[in-house]
Design a protein around this motif. Sequence first.
Motif, PDB file in Angstrom:
ATOM      1  N   SER A 262       0.998  -1.125  -0.206  1.00  0.00           N
ATOM      2  CA  SER A 262      -0.376   0.019   0.258  1.00  0.00           C
ATOM      3  C   SER A 262       0.903   1.497   0.052  1.00  0.00           C
ATOM      4  O   SER A 262       2.496   0.818   0.235  1.00  0.00           O
ATOM      5  CB  SER A 262      -1.077   0.337   1.201  1.00  0.00           C
ATOM      6  N   LEU A 263       0.237   2.040  -0.250  1.00  0.00           N
ATOM      7  CA  LEU A 263       1.321   3.554  -0.104  1.00  0.00           C
ATOM      8  C   LEU A 263       0.498   4.374   0.582  1.00  0.00           C
ATOM      9  O   LEU A 263       0.085   4.445   2.152  1.00  0.00           O
ATOM     10  CB  LEU A 263       0.219   4.950  -1.935  1.00  0.00           C
ATOM     11  N   THR A 264       1.940   5.198   1.102  1.00  0.00           N
ATOM     12  CA  THR A 264       2.061   6.476   2.633  1.00  0.00           C
ATOM     13  C   THR A 264       2.107   7.671   2.220  1.00  0.00           C
ATOM     14  O   THR A 264       2.984   7.760   0.614  1.00  0.00           O
ATOM     15  CB  THR A 264       2.731   6.012   3.783  1.00  0.00           C
ATOM     16  N   ALA A 265       1.733   8.740   2.838  1.00  0.00           N
ATOM     17  CA  ALA A 265       1.510   9.848   2.428  1.00  0.00           C
ATOM     18  C   ALA A 265       2.707  10.400   2.967  1.00  0.00           C
ATOM     19  O   ALA A 265       2.935  10.330   4.622  1.00  0.00           O
ATOM     20  CB  ALA A 265       0.799  11.100   2.369  1.00  0.00           C
ATOM     21  N   MET A 266       3.925  10.594   2.325  1.00  0.00           N
ATOM     22  CA  MET A 266       5.448  10.668   2.639  1.00  0.00           C
ATOM     23  C   MET A 266       6.016  11.978   2.859  1.00  0.00           C
ATOM     24  O   MET A 266       6.039  12.590   1.490  1.00  0.00           O
ATOM     25  CB  MET A 266       6.362   9.966   2.643  1.00  0.00           C
ATOM     26  N   THR A 267       6.334  12.956   4.320  1.00  0.00           N
ATOM     27  CA  THR A 267       7.194  14.372   4.015  1.00  0.00           C
ATOM     28  C   THR A 267       8.513  14.165   3.722  1.00  0.00           C
ATOM     29  O   THR A 267       8.678  13.995   5.137  1.00  0.00           O
ATOM     30  CB  THR A 267       6.313  15.171   4.741  1.00  0.00           C
ATOM     31  N   LEU A 268       9.247  14.361   2.996  1.00  0.00           N
ATOM     32  CA  LEU A 268      11.008  14.732   3.258  1.00  0.00           C
ATOM     33  C   LEU A 268      11.147  16.149   3.489  1.00  0.00           C
ATOM     34  O   LEU A 268      10.773  16.741   2.710  1.00  0.00           O
ATOM     35  CB  LEU A 268      11.490  13.761   3.183  1.00  0.00           C
ATOM     36  N   ILE A 269      11.580  16.286   4.557  1.00  0.00           N
ATOM     37  CA  ILE A 269      12.291  17.701   5.001  1.00  0.00           C
ATOM     38  C   ILE A 269      13.880  17.593   4.816  1.00  0.00           C
ATOM     39  O   ILE A 269      14.339  16.970   5.564  1.00  0.00           O
ATOM     40  CB  ILE A 269      12.143  18.689   6.730  1.00  0.00           C
ATOM     41  N   LYS A 281       4.601   1.566   0.356  1.00  0.00           N
ATOM     42  CA  LYS A 281       5.728   1.168   1.877  1.00  0.00           C
ATOM     43  C   LYS A 281       6.528  -0.104   1.537  1.00  0.00           C
ATOM     44  O   LYS A 281       7.360  -0.703   2.914  1.00  0.00           O
ATOM     45  CB  LYS A 281       4.706   0.583   2.543  1.00  0.00           C
ATOM     46  N   ASP A 282       6.847  -0.554   0.103  1.00  0.00           N
ATOM     47  CA  ASP A 282       7.894  -1.567  -0.278  1.00  0.00           C
ATOM     48  C   ASP A 282       8.522  -1.254  -0.528  1.00  0.00           C
ATOM     49  O   ASP A 282       9.717  -1.745  -0.719  1.00  0.00           O
ATOM     50  CB  ASP A 282       7.095  -2.316  -1.324  1.00  0.00           C
ATOM     51  N   VAL A 283       9.214   0.102  -0.426  1.00  0.00           N
ATOM     52  CA  VAL A 283       9.516   0.810  -1.506  1.00  0.00           C
ATOM     53  C   VAL A 283      11.126   1.552  -0.167  1.00  0.00           C
ATOM     54  O   VAL A 283      10.158   2.526   1.221  1.00  0.00           O
ATOM     55  CB  VAL A 283       9.992   1.947  -2.136  1.00  0.00           C
ATOM     56  N   GLN A 339      17.157   1.323   5.066  1.00  0.00           N
ATOM     57  CA  GLN A 339      17.141   0.627   5.050  1.00  0.00           C
ATOM     58  C   GLN A 339      15.850   0.607   5.702  1.00  0.00           C
ATOM     59  O   GLN A 339      15.356  -0.406   6.993  1.00  0.00           O
ATOM     60  CB  GLN A 339      18.302  -0.215   6.011  1.00  0.00           C
ATOM     61  N   SER A 340      15.082   1.347   5.551  1.00  0.00           N
ATOM     62  CA  SER A 340      14.078   2.166   6.487  1.00  0.00           C
ATOM     63  C   SER A 340      12.434   2.035   5.621  1.00  0.00           C
ATOM     64  O   SER A 340      12.965   2.598   4.567  1.00  0.00           O
ATOM     65  CB  SER A 340      13.845   3.298   7.349  1.00  0.00           C
ATOM     66  N   PHE A 341      11.789   1.098   5.754  1.00  0.00           N
ATOM     67  CA  PHE A 341      10.192   1.322   5.679  1.00  0.00           C
ATOM     68  C   PHE A 341       9.007   1.766   5.573  1.00  0.00           C
ATOM     69  O   PHE A 341       9.176   1.109   7.609  1.00  0.00           O
ATOM     70  CB  PHE A 341       9.703  -0.144   5.149  1.00  0.00           C
ATOM     71  N   VAL A 342       8.302   2.763   5.804  1.00  0.00           N
ATOM     72  CA  VAL A 342       7.751   3.526   6.434  1.00  0.00           C
ATOM     73  C   VAL A 342       6.296   2.049   6.463  1.00  0.00           C
ATOM     74  O   VAL A 342       6.003   1.390   5.553  1.00  0.00           O
ATOM     75  CB  VAL A 342       6.874   5.072   6.145  1.00  0.00           C
ATOM     76  N   THR A 343       5.557   2.243   7.580  1.00  0.00           N
ATOM     77  CA  THR A 343       4.523   1.405   7.696  1.00  0.00           C
ATOM     78  C   THR A 343       3.308   2.485   8.495  1.00  0.00           C
ATOM     79  O   THR A 343       2.860   1.287   8.138  1.00  0.00           O
ATOM     80  CB  THR A 343       4.911   0.578   9.103  1.00  0.00           C
ATOM     81  N   SER A 344       3.538   3.790   8.642  1.00  0.00           N
ATOM     82  CA  SER A 344       1.990   4.541   8.362  1.00  0.00           C
ATOM     83  C   SER A 344       1.754   4.599   6.864  1.00  0.00           C
ATOM     84  O   SER A 344       2.394   5.209   6.251  1.00  0.00           O
ATOM     85  CB  SER A 344       2.320   5.236   9.237  1.00  0.00           C
ATOM     86  N   ASP A 345       0.184   4.979   7.459  1.00  0.00           N
ATOM     87  CA  ASP A 345      -0.318   5.916   5.919  1.00  0.00           C
ATOM     88  C   ASP A 345       0.068   6.967   5.644  1.00  0.00           C
ATOM     89  O   ASP A 345       0.139   8.123   4.969  1.00  0.00           O
ATOM     90  CB  ASP A 345      -1.813   5.635   6.104  1.00  0.00           C
ATOM     91  N   LYS A 346       0.422   7.785   6.560  1.00  0.00           N
ATOM     92  CA  LYS A 346       1.603   9.271   6.927  1.00  0.00           C
ATOM     93  C   LYS A 346       2.519   9.589   7.628  1.00  0.00           C
ATOM     94  O   LYS A 346       3.110   8.390   8.431  1.00  0.00           O
ATOM     95  CB  LYS A 346       0.366  10.417   7.412  1.00  0.00           C
TER      96      LYS A 346
END
Length: 353
Positions: A262-269, A281-283, A339-346
């Motif tokens: 599934s997808l996550t809404a990710m913000t990078l600063i 979330k697989d990337v 080496q890190s993967f987001v597991t939350s929706d945001k």
Amino acid sequence: MLKLHELKVASVEKNTPETVVVTLDLPDALKHEFEYKQGQHLTLCKTIEGEDLRRSYSICSGVAEAKLQVAIRRVEGGRFSTFANENLLAGEILNVMAPAGHFYVDLDPLSERTYVAFAAGSGITPIMSIIKTTLAAEPNARFMLFYGNRSKLSTIFINELAFLKNQYMERFTYWHFLSQEDLEIDFFKGRLDAGKVKDILGKIVPADQIDHAFVCGPDAMIDAVVGTLVGAGLSGDKIHFEKFLSEGQKAVAPKRAADTSSLTAMTLIIDGDEVNMNASKDVAVLDAALDMGLDVPFACKGGVCCTCRAKVLEGTVEMVLNQGLEPEEVAAGYVLTCQSFVTSDKAVLSFDE
């Protein structure tokens, strides 16, 4: 965030048939940016045959020497290390990131500590900086080095170590162990394995006399040395080790605890700017950023060098491999984005922290 700076190569000197020491010319405007601690590393970048290659190499110069040097050992199939050993010349420009890493302890000129280092092969590189810096900064320190190699010919810094021994005769001692040469004394034959370390602790320096131990080399050697030191009663806060990936070597990460497409809404600063994206979330976070064309710092992509470190400000992230961050950094929310993967929706992560 770590940025790339153009530095001119001042000199390239052969140290062994397969190792060069590269000295970088540091302009006055960048001297503060490139102040370093003993044991830290640099990330060098160069476009070779149309590909942007990034590799991390440990600084081998001492802090008091007022110069910036790295040693690069050629590895089979290593494109950057082969280029450095065969084609890199004085006057050439390399893109370099500022020093990074945590493989050191703070020094105290009033202390009378005893330091021990175990190095194998090119693992001597950060150890060399640690030895030179420590002996210069702590006039009452004692330093012992146990150094393993295949042969005398392949031993990096063999002449420099002899010079240091003459310079600090009462405070620095070292022992060579060779795995592929016939030696008269059995004690010095073979690799630095658990049995060898037990002998060292029994015959030369008991664990209870060691204030800090530094270990650097291949994974198996590090595990054997650290395990033996712990078994001998040396507390973990006195043991410091650094793992590294040889060029072309890939880190093996454990299986992820949560697999999802599934997808996550990710913000990078990044440099004060916020970049929003929808990512799988697989990337891995770093790969998602690079796929977006973002200028984020990275080097080994193996969970070792910490160049891609970021802090999780919101959401949950699973880090599947960590060979570089300290426990307190992890507790504070830092992750290695390669080496890190987001597991939350945001999620919100900052490269600026």
